[in-house]
Design an enzyme around this catalytic site. Structure first.
Site, PDB file in Angstrom:
ATOM      1  N   ASN A  83       0.826  -1.214   0.000  1.00  0.00           N
ATOM      2  CA  ASN A  83       0.000   0.000   0.000  1.00  0.00           C
ATOM      3  C   ASN A  83       0.868   1.274   0.000  1.00  0.00           C
ATOM      4  OD1 ASN A  83      -2.404   1.780   0.527  1.00  0.00           O
ATOM      5  ND2 ASN A  83      -3.364  -0.213   0.763  1.00  0.00           N
ATOM      6  N   ARG A  84       0.261   2.395   0.379  1.00  0.00           N
ATOM      7  CA  ARG A  84       0.927   3.684   0.209  1.00  0.00           C
ATOM      8  C   ARG A  84       1.568   4.199   1.495  1.00  0.00           C
ATOM      9  NH1 ARG A  84      -3.319   3.288  -3.012  1.00  0.00           N
ATOM     10  NH2 ARG A  84      -2.992   3.761  -5.216  1.00  0.00           N
ATOM     11  N   HIS A 109       3.567   0.084  -2.687  1.00  0.00           N
ATOM     12  CA  HIS A 109       3.884  -1.335  -2.854  1.00  0.00           C
ATOM     13  C   HIS A 109       5.383  -1.648  -2.957  1.00  0.00           C
ATOM     14  CE1 HIS A 109      -0.264  -2.177  -2.901  1.00  0.00           C
ATOM     15  NE2 HIS A 109      -0.518  -2.116  -4.196  1.00  0.00           N
ATOM     16  N   HIS A 178      -1.431  -9.676  -3.954  1.00  0.00           N
ATOM     17  CA  HIS A 178      -2.285  -8.757  -4.705  1.00  0.00           C
ATOM     18  C   HIS A 178      -3.056  -9.468  -5.821  1.00  0.00           C
ATOM     19  CE1 HIS A 178      -3.711  -4.955  -6.110  1.00  0.00           C
ATOM     20  NE2 HIS A 178      -2.801  -4.236  -5.501  1.00  0.00           N
ATOM     21  N   TYR A 180      -5.982 -10.583  -8.181  1.00  0.00           N
ATOM     22  CA  TYR A 180      -7.233  -9.982  -8.656  1.00  0.00           C
ATOM     23  C   TYR A 180      -8.186 -11.130  -8.979  1.00  0.00           C
ATOM     24  CZ  TYR A 180      -5.020  -5.395  -9.580  1.00  0.00           C
ATOM     25  OH  TYR A 180      -4.393  -4.172  -9.483  1.00  0.00           O
ATOM     26  N   ASP A 245     -11.439   1.271  -2.648  1.00  0.00           N
ATOM     27  CA  ASP A 245      -9.989   1.127  -2.546  1.00  0.00           C
ATOM     28  C   ASP A 245      -9.646   1.550  -1.120  1.00  0.00           C
ATOM     29  OD1 ASP A 245      -7.340   0.705  -3.010  1.00  0.00           O
ATOM     30  OD2 ASP A 245      -7.136   2.130  -4.666  1.00  0.00           O
ATOM     31  N   GLN A 281      -7.442  -4.616   2.611  1.00  0.00           N
ATOM     32  CA  GLN A 281      -7.738  -3.601   1.606  1.00  0.00           C
ATOM     33  C   GLN A 281      -8.707  -4.221   0.607  1.00  0.00           C
ATOM     34  OE1 GLN A 281      -6.272  -0.523   1.722  1.00  0.00           O
ATOM     35  NE2 GLN A 281      -6.757   0.381  -0.253  1.00  0.00           N
ATOM     36  N   GLU A 309      -6.833  -7.653   0.000  1.00  0.00           N
ATOM     37  CA  GLU A 309      -5.428  -7.715   0.400  1.00  0.00           C
ATOM     38  C   GLU A 309      -5.316  -7.589   1.913  1.00  0.00           C
ATOM     39  OE1 GLU A 309      -3.433  -4.614  -2.195  1.00  0.00           O
ATOM     40  OE2 GLU A 309      -5.504  -4.551  -2.839  1.00  0.00           O
TER      41      GLU A 309
END
Ligand SMILES: *[C@@H]1O[C@H](CO)[C@@H](O)[C@H](O)[C@H]1NC(C)=O
Ligand SMILES: *[C@@H]1O[C@H](CO)[C@@H](O)[C@H](O)[C@H]1NC(C)=O
Length: 344
Positions: A83-84, A109, A178, A180, A245, A281, A309
Protein backbone atom coordinates in the site's frame (compact mmCIF):
# COMPACT_ATOMS: atom_id res chain seq x y z
CA UNK A 1 -3.37 -35.02 -0.93
CA UNK A 2 -1.65 -32.16 -2.67
CA UNK A 3 0.59 -32.76 -5.65
CA UNK A 4 3.41 -30.33 -6.37
CA UNK A 5 5.10 -30.18 -9.75
CA UNK A 6 7.51 -27.69 -11.31
CA UNK A 7 8.52 -26.50 -14.76
CA UNK A 8 10.42 -23.62 -16.33
CA UNK A 9 8.09 -20.66 -17.02
CA UNK A 10 10.55 -18.40 -18.81
CA UNK A 11 13.82 -16.51 -18.68
CA UNK A 12 14.31 -12.97 -17.42
CA UNK A 13 15.89 -10.46 -19.79
CA UNK A 14 19.71 -10.37 -19.55
CA UNK A 15 19.73 -6.65 -18.82
CA UNK A 16 17.79 -7.19 -15.61
CA UNK A 17 20.31 -9.83 -14.50
CA UNK A 18 18.68 -12.77 -16.30
CA UNK A 19 17.71 -16.01 -14.60
CA UNK A 20 15.21 -18.81 -15.07
CA UNK A 21 11.74 -18.31 -13.66
CA UNK A 22 10.10 -21.51 -12.49
CA UNK A 23 6.41 -22.26 -12.19
CA UNK A 24 5.05 -24.50 -9.44
CA UNK A 25 1.69 -26.25 -9.75
CA UNK A 26 -0.10 -27.17 -6.51
CA UNK A 27 -3.04 -29.46 -7.07
CA UNK A 28 -5.63 -30.84 -4.64
CA UNK A 29 -8.89 -32.61 -5.45
CA UNK A 30 -10.71 -29.25 -5.79
CA UNK A 31 -8.11 -26.51 -6.42
CA UNK A 32 -5.17 -25.97 -8.76
CA UNK A 33 -2.85 -23.06 -8.19
CA UNK A 34 0.19 -21.95 -10.20
CA UNK A 35 2.87 -19.78 -8.64
CA UNK A 36 6.08 -18.51 -10.21
CA UNK A 37 9.42 -17.72 -8.60
CA UNK A 38 9.32 -14.12 -9.90
CA UNK A 39 7.55 -12.12 -7.19
CA UNK A 40 5.99 -15.36 -5.79
CA UNK A 41 3.20 -14.44 -8.22
CA UNK A 42 0.00 -16.50 -8.35
CA UNK A 43 -0.43 -16.82 -12.12
CA UNK A 44 -3.48 -19.11 -12.12
CA UNK A 45 -5.98 -20.36 -9.57
CA UNK A 46 -8.60 -22.85 -10.69
CA UNK A 47 -11.52 -23.68 -8.43
CA UNK A 48 -14.69 -25.69 -8.98
CA UNK A 49 -18.09 -24.21 -9.59
CA UNK A 50 -21.40 -25.80 -8.63
CA UNK A 51 -21.28 -27.86 -11.85
CA UNK A 52 -17.90 -29.30 -10.82
CA UNK A 53 -16.04 -27.52 -13.63
CA UNK A 54 -12.79 -25.75 -12.91
CA UNK A 55 -12.34 -22.11 -13.90
CA UNK A 56 -9.33 -19.88 -13.52
CA UNK A 57 -10.48 -17.06 -11.24
CA UNK A 58 -7.41 -14.78 -11.15
CA UNK A 59 -6.25 -12.19 -13.67
CA UNK A 60 -2.79 -12.51 -15.19
CA UNK A 61 -0.73 -13.20 -18.28
CA UNK A 62 0.11 -16.24 -20.36
CA UNK A 63 3.79 -15.37 -20.61
CA UNK A 64 6.55 -14.14 -18.30
CA UNK A 65 6.90 -10.95 -20.35
CA UNK A 66 3.54 -9.73 -19.01
CA UNK A 67 4.81 -9.91 -15.44
CA UNK A 68 8.18 -8.32 -16.26
CA UNK A 69 6.53 -5.32 -17.92
CA UNK A 70 4.57 -2.74 -15.96
CA UNK A 71 1.28 -4.20 -14.69
CA UNK A 72 -1.00 -3.63 -11.70
CA UNK A 73 0.66 -6.23 -9.44
CA UNK A 74 -1.46 -9.15 -10.72
CA UNK A 75 -1.13 -12.02 -8.20
CA UNK A 76 2.09 -10.68 -6.73
CA UNK A 77 3.66 -10.71 -3.30
CA UNK A 78 3.98 -7.10 -2.17
CA UNK A 79 6.79 -5.79 0.06
CA UNK A 80 8.65 -4.44 1.87
CA UNK A 81 5.54 -2.36 2.67
CA UNK A 82 2.22 -2.95 0.93
CA UNK A 83 0.00 0.00 0.00
CA UNK A 84 0.93 3.68 0.21
CA UNK A 85 3.36 5.58 2.42
CA UNK A 86 2.59 9.31 2.44
CA UNK A 87 5.19 11.26 0.47
CA UNK A 88 7.39 8.13 0.64
CA UNK A 89 8.75 9.39 3.94
CA UNK A 90 9.01 7.97 7.44
CA UNK A 91 11.16 8.28 10.54
CA UNK A 92 12.43 5.27 12.47
CA UNK A 93 14.51 5.61 15.63
CA UNK A 94 15.12 9.30 14.90
CA UNK A 95 16.33 8.79 11.34
CA UNK A 96 14.32 9.95 8.34
CA UNK A 97 14.03 7.71 5.30
CA UNK A 98 12.94 8.76 1.80
CA UNK A 99 11.54 6.19 -0.62
CA UNK A 100 10.93 6.49 -4.36
CA UNK A 101 7.66 8.30 -5.15
CA UNK A 102 6.53 5.69 -7.65
CA UNK A 103 2.86 6.66 -7.18
CA UNK A 104 3.24 10.45 -6.89
CA UNK A 105 3.14 12.01 -4.39
CA UNK A 106 3.42 8.70 -2.51
CA UNK A 107 5.39 5.48 -2.39
CA UNK A 108 3.38 2.41 -3.40
CA UNK A 109 3.88 -1.33 -2.85
CA UNK A 110 7.60 -1.34 -2.04
CA UNK A 111 8.85 1.18 -4.60
CA UNK A 112 10.30 0.97 -8.09
CA UNK A 113 11.47 -2.61 -7.78
CA UNK A 114 9.46 -4.19 -4.99
CA UNK A 115 9.24 -7.83 -3.92
CA UNK A 116 6.92 -8.43 -6.89
CA UNK A 117 9.75 -7.80 -9.39
CA UNK A 118 12.51 -9.97 -7.93
CA UNK A 119 13.45 -13.62 -8.26
CA UNK A 120 12.91 -15.74 -5.15
CA UNK A 121 14.56 -19.03 -4.18
CA UNK A 122 12.06 -21.91 -4.17
CA UNK A 123 11.93 -24.95 -1.91
CA UNK A 124 9.33 -27.62 -2.70
CA UNK A 125 7.35 -28.87 0.31
CA UNK A 126 5.11 -31.93 0.63
CA UNK A 127 1.94 -29.85 0.23
CA UNK A 128 3.23 -26.58 -1.17
CA UNK A 129 6.12 -24.30 -1.99
CA UNK A 130 8.26 -21.98 0.10
CA UNK A 131 10.07 -19.01 -1.42
CA UNK A 132 12.81 -17.08 0.34
CA UNK A 133 15.07 -14.14 -0.29
CA UNK A 134 17.23 -11.60 1.48
CA UNK A 135 16.31 -7.99 0.87
CA UNK A 136 19.58 -6.07 1.23
CA UNK A 137 20.00 -3.24 3.74
CA UNK A 138 18.85 -0.08 1.94
CA UNK A 139 16.92 -1.88 -0.80
CA UNK A 140 14.37 0.61 -2.19
CA UNK A 141 15.40 2.92 0.67
CA UNK A 142 14.31 0.65 3.52
CA UNK A 143 16.54 0.09 6.59
CA UNK A 144 18.04 -3.26 7.54
CA UNK A 145 18.79 -6.53 5.83
CA UNK A 146 15.53 -8.45 5.77
CA UNK A 147 15.26 -12.22 5.43
CA UNK A 148 11.83 -13.15 4.07
CA UNK A 149 9.95 -16.41 3.57
CA UNK A 150 6.64 -16.72 1.71
CA UNK A 151 5.01 -20.15 1.95
CA UNK A 152 2.02 -21.38 -0.02
CA UNK A 153 0.35 -24.59 1.13
CA UNK A 154 -2.76 -26.18 -0.29
CA UNK A 155 -5.04 -28.40 1.77
CA UNK A 156 -8.18 -29.49 -0.12
CA UNK A 157 -10.10 -26.29 -0.88
CA UNK A 158 -7.92 -24.07 1.30
CA UNK A 159 -4.83 -22.17 0.18
CA UNK A 160 -2.67 -20.79 3.03
CA UNK A 161 -0.10 -18.05 2.49
CA UNK A 162 2.36 -17.55 5.34
CA UNK A 163 4.77 -14.60 5.51
CA UNK A 164 7.77 -14.60 7.84
CA UNK A 165 10.60 -12.09 8.12
CA UNK A 166 13.55 -11.11 10.30
CA UNK A 167 15.48 -7.84 10.08
CA UNK A 168 18.96 -6.68 11.11
CA UNK A 169 17.62 -3.15 11.90
CA UNK A 170 14.20 -1.80 12.74
CA UNK A 171 12.15 -1.54 9.56
CA UNK A 172 8.54 -1.01 8.57
CA UNK A 173 7.04 -4.10 7.01
CA UNK A 174 3.66 -5.20 5.66
CA UNK A 175 3.44 -8.13 3.27
CA UNK A 176 0.45 -9.12 1.20
CA UNK A 177 -0.66 -10.83 -1.97
CA UNK A 178 -2.28 -8.76 -4.70
CA UNK A 179 -4.34 -11.38 -6.59
CA UNK A 180 -7.23 -9.98 -8.66
CA UNK A 181 -10.27 -12.27 -8.48
CA UNK A 182 -13.33 -12.72 -10.60
CA UNK A 183 -15.29 -15.74 -9.40
CA UNK A 184 -17.12 -15.93 -12.73
CA UNK A 185 -13.74 -16.74 -14.28
CA UNK A 186 -10.96 -14.36 -15.24
CA UNK A 187 -11.81 -12.39 -18.37
CA UNK A 188 -15.45 -11.97 -17.32
CA UNK A 189 -16.61 -8.41 -17.88
CA UNK A 190 -17.34 -7.25 -14.31
CA UNK A 191 -17.87 -8.24 -10.69
CA UNK A 192 -21.21 -6.48 -10.20
CA UNK A 193 -23.14 -9.67 -9.45
CA UNK A 194 -20.73 -10.76 -6.71
CA UNK A 195 -22.03 -10.78 -3.15
CA UNK A 196 -19.36 -9.39 -0.84
CA UNK A 197 -19.12 -9.09 2.92
CA UNK A 198 -16.33 -7.88 5.19
CA UNK A 199 -16.28 -8.46 8.93
CA UNK A 200 -15.27 -4.93 9.96
CA UNK A 201 -16.92 -2.32 12.20
CA UNK A 202 -14.60 0.44 10.97
CA UNK A 203 -12.61 1.52 7.93
CA UNK A 204 -10.06 4.18 7.01
CA UNK A 205 -11.29 7.20 5.03
CA UNK A 206 -8.63 8.45 2.58
CA UNK A 207 -7.56 11.77 1.10
CA UNK A 208 -7.49 12.40 -2.64
CA UNK A 209 -4.09 10.69 -2.94
CA UNK A 210 -5.54 7.57 -1.23
CA UNK A 211 -3.62 8.10 2.04
CA UNK A 212 -5.70 7.46 5.18
CA UNK A 213 -6.72 10.74 6.80
CA UNK A 214 -6.00 9.19 10.22
CA UNK A 215 -9.64 8.87 11.17
CA UNK A 216 -10.87 5.39 12.08
CA UNK A 217 -14.49 5.70 10.97
CA UNK A 218 -17.45 3.52 11.93
CA UNK A 219 -18.98 1.72 8.94
CA UNK A 220 -22.48 1.97 10.43
CA UNK A 221 -24.87 3.84 8.07
CA UNK A 222 -22.23 4.23 5.34
CA UNK A 223 -21.40 2.53 2.03
CA UNK A 224 -18.61 0.78 3.92
CA UNK A 225 -20.93 -1.30 6.04
CA UNK A 226 -20.33 -4.68 4.42
CA UNK A 227 -21.01 -6.73 7.54
CA UNK A 228 -24.01 -8.23 5.72
CA UNK A 229 -23.47 -9.34 2.11
CA UNK A 230 -24.16 -6.73 -0.57
CA UNK A 231 -24.50 -7.19 -4.32
CA UNK A 232 -21.56 -5.14 -5.47
CA UNK A 233 -22.95 -3.42 -8.58
CA UNK A 234 -26.21 -2.36 -6.97
CA UNK A 235 -24.46 -1.32 -3.77
CA UNK A 236 -21.98 0.93 -5.58
CA UNK A 237 -24.82 2.43 -7.58
CA UNK A 238 -26.96 3.03 -4.50
CA UNK A 239 -24.14 4.93 -2.75
CA UNK A 240 -22.79 6.46 -5.99
CA UNK A 241 -19.45 4.96 -5.11
CA UNK A 242 -16.95 4.86 -8.02
CA UNK A 243 -15.40 1.79 -6.40
CA UNK A 244 -13.66 0.58 -3.27
CA UNK A 245 -9.99 1.13 -2.55
CA UNK A 246 -10.12 1.17 1.23
CA UNK A 247 -8.67 -0.53 4.24
CA UNK A 248 -11.12 -2.21 6.57
CA UNK A 249 -10.02 -2.51 10.19
CA UNK A 250 -10.19 -6.03 11.55
CA UNK A 251 -10.53 -7.21 15.11
CA UNK A 252 -7.18 -6.68 16.86
CA UNK A 253 -6.00 -10.19 17.63
CA UNK A 254 -3.10 -12.28 16.41
CA UNK A 255 -5.25 -15.37 15.96
CA UNK A 256 -6.72 -16.74 12.75
CA UNK A 257 -10.11 -15.13 12.23
CA UNK A 258 -12.69 -14.92 9.49
CA UNK A 259 -12.60 -11.55 7.72
CA UNK A 260 -14.27 -11.54 4.30
CA UNK A 261 -16.35 -13.50 1.86
CA UNK A 262 -17.14 -13.20 -1.83
CA UNK A 263 -19.83 -15.28 -3.49
CA UNK A 264 -20.81 -15.54 -7.15
CA UNK A 265 -24.39 -16.89 -7.31
CA UNK A 266 -24.41 -18.00 -10.99
CA UNK A 267 -21.41 -20.34 -10.61
CA UNK A 268 -21.93 -21.07 -6.92
CA UNK A 269 -18.30 -20.19 -6.17
CA UNK A 270 -17.43 -18.78 -2.76
CA UNK A 271 -14.13 -17.52 -1.43
CA UNK A 272 -13.71 -16.93 2.27
CA UNK A 273 -10.73 -15.09 3.68
CA UNK A 274 -9.23 -15.78 7.10
CA UNK A 275 -6.18 -13.98 8.43
CA UNK A 276 -3.94 -13.02 11.35
CA UNK A 277 -3.40 -9.53 9.84
CA UNK A 278 -4.92 -6.33 11.31
CA UNK A 279 -6.44 -5.01 8.07
CA UNK A 280 -7.80 -5.85 4.65
CA UNK A 281 -7.74 -3.60 1.61
CA UNK A 282 -10.83 -4.06 -0.54
CA UNK A 283 -10.12 -2.87 -4.08
CA UNK A 284 -12.55 -3.15 -6.99
CA UNK A 285 -10.11 -2.81 -9.88
CA UNK A 286 -10.90 0.89 -10.33
CA UNK A 287 -7.68 1.53 -12.26
CA UNK A 288 -8.08 -1.39 -14.69
CA UNK A 289 -8.78 0.12 -18.11
CA UNK A 290 -8.85 -2.75 -20.59
CA UNK A 291 -5.46 -1.84 -22.07
CA UNK A 292 -3.59 -5.00 -21.02
CA UNK A 293 -3.81 -8.26 -22.91
CA UNK A 294 -4.45 -10.93 -20.32
CA UNK A 295 -4.59 -14.71 -20.31
CA UNK A 296 -6.08 -16.28 -23.42
CA UNK A 297 -6.51 -12.83 -25.01
CA UNK A 298 -8.73 -11.57 -22.16
CA UNK A 299 -9.20 -7.85 -21.63
CA UNK A 300 -9.59 -6.50 -18.14
CA UNK A 301 -11.82 -3.41 -17.99
CA UNK A 302 -12.57 -1.31 -14.91
CA UNK A 303 -14.33 -3.33 -12.16
CA UNK A 304 -13.55 -6.66 -13.86
CA UNK A 305 -11.90 -7.99 -10.70
CA UNK A 306 -11.57 -7.38 -6.97
CA UNK A 307 -8.71 -7.70 -4.51
CA UNK A 308 -8.92 -8.54 -0.83
CA UNK A 309 -5.43 -7.72 0.40
CA UNK A 310 -4.83 -8.66 4.02
CA UNK A 311 -2.18 -6.33 5.41
CA UNK A 312 -1.31 -3.75 8.04
CA UNK A 313 -3.19 -0.47 7.80
CA UNK A 314 -1.86 1.79 5.02
CA UNK A 315 0.70 4.43 6.09
CA UNK A 316 0.81 2.88 9.59
CA UNK A 317 4.49 3.83 9.82
CA UNK A 318 3.39 7.51 9.92
CA UNK A 319 0.31 7.04 12.11
CA UNK A 320 1.19 6.25 15.75
CA UNK A 321 -2.41 5.27 16.58
CA UNK A 322 -2.47 2.57 13.85
CA UNK A 323 -1.17 -0.97 14.59
CA UNK A 324 2.63 -0.91 14.68
CA UNK A 325 4.33 -1.37 11.33
CA UNK A 326 7.77 -1.94 12.80
CA UNK A 327 9.82 -5.12 12.93
CA UNK A 328 12.80 -4.94 15.29
CA UNK A 329 15.98 -7.05 15.32
CA UNK A 330 15.39 -10.28 17.24
CA UNK A 331 11.66 -10.22 16.51
CA UNK A 332 9.87 -12.26 13.88
CA UNK A 333 7.17 -11.05 11.52
CA UNK A 334 4.76 -13.95 11.04
CA UNK A 335 1.36 -13.61 9.39
CA UNK A 336 -0.88 -16.05 7.56
CA UNK A 337 -3.87 -15.61 5.27
CA UNK A 338 -6.10 -18.48 4.24
CA UNK A 339 -8.31 -18.49 1.14
CA UNK A 340 -11.03 -21.11 1.37
CA UNK A 341 -12.88 -22.08 -1.80
CA UNK A 342 -16.23 -23.83 -1.86
CA UNK A 343 -19.09 -24.21 -4.32
CA UNK A 344 -22.79 -24.57 -3.61
C1 LIG B 1 -18.92 -28.28 -17.54
O1 LIG B 1 -18.19 -29.30 -18.16
C2 LIG B 1 -18.98 -30.15 -18.97
C3 LIG B 1 -18.12 -31.31 -19.43
O2 LIG B 1 -16.90 -30.84 -19.98
C4 LIG B 1 -19.56 -29.34 -20.12
O3 LIG B 1 -20.37 -30.17 -20.92
C5 LIG B 1 -20.39 -28.20 -19.55
O4 LIG B 1 -20.84 -27.37 -20.60
C6 LIG B 1 -19.55 -27.37 -18.58
N1 LIG B 1 -20.42 -26.41 -17.94
C7 LIG B 1 -20.14 -25.10 -18.00
C8 LIG B 1 -21.14 -24.23 -17.29
O5 LIG B 1 -19.18 -24.63 -18.59
C1 LIG C 1 3.72 -18.32 13.08
O1 LIG C 1 2.52 -18.09 13.77
C2 LIG C 1 1.65 -19.20 13.83
C3 LIG C 1 0.39 -18.76 14.53
O2 LIG C 1 -0.32 -17.89 13.72
C4 LIG C 1 2.33 -20.35 14.55
O3 LIG C 1 1.50 -21.47 14.54
C5 LIG C 1 3.62 -20.68 13.87
O4 LIG C 1 4.31 -21.66 14.60
C6 LIG C 1 4.50 -19.44 13.74
N1 LIG C 1 5.66 -19.77 12.94
C7 LIG C 1 6.89 -19.64 13.40
C8 LIG C 1 7.96 -20.11 12.50
O5 LIG C 1 7.13 -19.16 14.48
Amino acid sequence: MTEVTREVFGHLPQKGGGGAVEKFLLKSDSVKVEIISLGCIITALETKGRDGNLSDIVLGFDRLEGYVNKHPYFGATIGRVANRIANGKFTVEGKEYQLALNNPPNSLHGGNKGFDKVLWTPEVLLNGIRFSRTSPDGEEGYPGELKVWVTYTLDGGELAINYRAQSSSTTPISLTNHAYFNLAGQGSHDIYNHMVSIEADSYLPVDDTLIPTGEVAAVQDTAFDLRKPVELGRHMQKFQLPGFDHNFCLEQSAARRYCARAHHPPSGRTMEVYTTQPGIQFYTGNFLDGSLEGKGGSVYPKHSAFCLETQNWPDAVNKPHFPSALLRPGEEYNHTTWLKFTAA
